[in-house]
Write a protein that holds these residues in place. Structure first.
Motif, short mmCIF file in Angstrom:
data_model
loop_
_atom_site.label_atom_id
_atom_site.label_comp_id
_atom_site.label_asym_id
_atom_site.label_seq_id
_atom_site.Cartn_x
_atom_site.Cartn_y
_atom_site.Cartn_z
N ALA A 2 43.00 29.51 32.91
CA ALA A 2 41.67 29.19 33.42
C ALA A 2 41.47 29.76 34.81
N ASP A 3 40.19 29.95 35.16
CA ASP A 3 39.88 30.40 36.52
C ASP A 3 40.22 29.30 37.51
N HIS A 4 40.71 29.70 38.67
CA HIS A 4 41.04 28.75 39.72
C HIS A 4 39.78 28.48 40.53
N ILE A 5 39.54 27.22 40.83
CA ILE A 5 38.37 26.83 41.59
C ILE A 5 38.84 26.24 42.92
N SER A 6 38.29 26.78 44.03
CA SER A 6 38.64 26.24 45.33
C SER A 6 37.77 25.03 45.63
N SER A 7 38.02 24.36 46.72
CA SER A 7 37.28 23.16 47.07
C SER A 7 35.81 23.46 47.36
N SER A 8 35.49 24.70 47.71
CA SER A 8 34.09 25.04 47.99
C SER A 8 33.34 25.44 46.73
N GLY A 9 33.99 25.40 45.57
CA GLY A 9 33.32 25.71 44.32
C GLY A 9 33.31 27.18 43.96
N GLU A 10 33.94 28.01 44.75
CA GLU A 10 33.96 29.43 44.46
C GLU A 10 35.00 29.73 43.39
N GLY A 11 34.62 30.56 42.43
CA GLY A 11 35.54 30.91 41.37
C GLY A 11 36.43 32.08 41.78
N HIS A 12 37.70 31.95 41.50
CA HIS A 12 38.64 33.04 41.74
C HIS A 12 39.10 33.52 40.38
N GLY A 13 39.25 34.80 40.24
CA GLY A 13 39.58 35.37 38.95
C GLY A 13 40.95 34.98 38.45
N SER A 14 41.09 35.05 37.15
CA SER A 14 42.39 34.79 36.54
C SER A 14 43.24 36.06 36.60
N VAL A 15 44.50 35.91 36.27
CA VAL A 15 45.39 37.07 36.25
C VAL A 15 44.88 38.09 35.23
N GLY A 16 44.39 37.59 34.10
CA GLY A 16 43.86 38.49 33.07
C GLY A 16 42.67 39.30 33.55
N SER A 17 41.78 38.66 34.31
CA SER A 17 40.62 39.41 34.80
C SER A 17 41.03 40.43 35.85
N TYR A 18 42.00 40.08 36.70
CA TYR A 18 42.49 41.07 37.67
C TYR A 18 43.16 42.25 36.97
N LEU A 19 43.93 41.96 35.94
CA LEU A 19 44.58 43.05 35.19
C LEU A 19 43.56 43.92 34.49
N THR A 20 42.52 43.31 33.93
CA THR A 20 41.46 44.08 33.29
C THR A 20 40.79 45.00 34.30
N GLY A 21 40.45 44.47 35.47
CA GLY A 21 39.85 45.28 36.52
C GLY A 21 40.75 46.40 36.97
N PHE A 22 42.05 46.10 37.11
CA PHE A 22 43.01 47.12 37.55
C PHE A 22 43.12 48.24 36.51
N VAL A 23 43.22 47.86 35.24
CA VAL A 23 43.33 48.87 34.17
C VAL A 23 42.07 49.73 34.12
N LEU A 24 40.90 49.11 34.22
CA LEU A 24 39.66 49.90 34.22
C LEU A 24 39.60 50.84 35.41
N ALA A 25 40.01 50.36 36.59
CA ALA A 25 40.00 51.21 37.79
C ALA A 25 40.95 52.40 37.63
N VAL A 26 42.13 52.15 37.06
CA VAL A 26 43.09 53.24 36.85
C VAL A 26 42.54 54.25 35.84
N ILE A 27 41.94 53.76 34.76
CA ILE A 27 41.38 54.67 33.75
C ILE A 27 40.28 55.54 34.36
N LEU A 28 39.40 54.92 35.16
CA LEU A 28 38.32 55.69 35.78
C LEU A 28 38.87 56.72 36.78
#
Length: 109
Positions: A2-28
């Motif tokens: 699950a996404d981690h939520i800080s006390s201010s309500g801001e969503g932080h990405g999951s490991v899966g979303s960071y990996l997806t972003g990293f893979v897309l950035a490398v492919i591009l």
């Protein structure tokens, strides 16, 4: 995971979303290098394709790493980003216009 939520309500990405972003950035990035190294297109078409890949990569970074989206929590961040982009576009377009106009006026004398 699950996404981690800080006390201010801001969503932080999951490991899966960071990996997806990293893979897309490398492919591009690899696609841009591949276009240049293969000489498959004309220089102007290659420049246009690289510009398109760069814009897509900016969007990937904004979504997957900076977590910008259309939610109400992100509205101020999106507005600030939009203002920044518009300011930079006006600055670059104005500079290009001034440099072109100066070049034209200097050539005629």
């Amino acid at each position: 995971m699950a996404d981690h939520i800080s006390s201010s309500g801001e969503g932080h990405g999951s490991v899966g979303s960071y990996l997806t972003g990293f893979v897309l950035a490398v492919i591009l990035t690899v696609a841009a290098f591949g276009l240049v190294m293969s000489h498959a297109m004309s220089p102007s078409a290659t420049g246009g394709a690289i510009a398109l890949l760069a814009v897509v990569q900016i969007v990937v970074h904004l979504i997957y790493f900076l977590h910008m989206n259309g939610s109400s929590e992100q509205r101020w961040n999106v507005m600030a980003f939009t203002f920044t982009v518009l300011s930079v576009l006006v600055l670059v377009a104005g500079t290009m216009f001034i440099m072109h106009d100066t070049s034209i006026n200097m050539m005629s004398r």
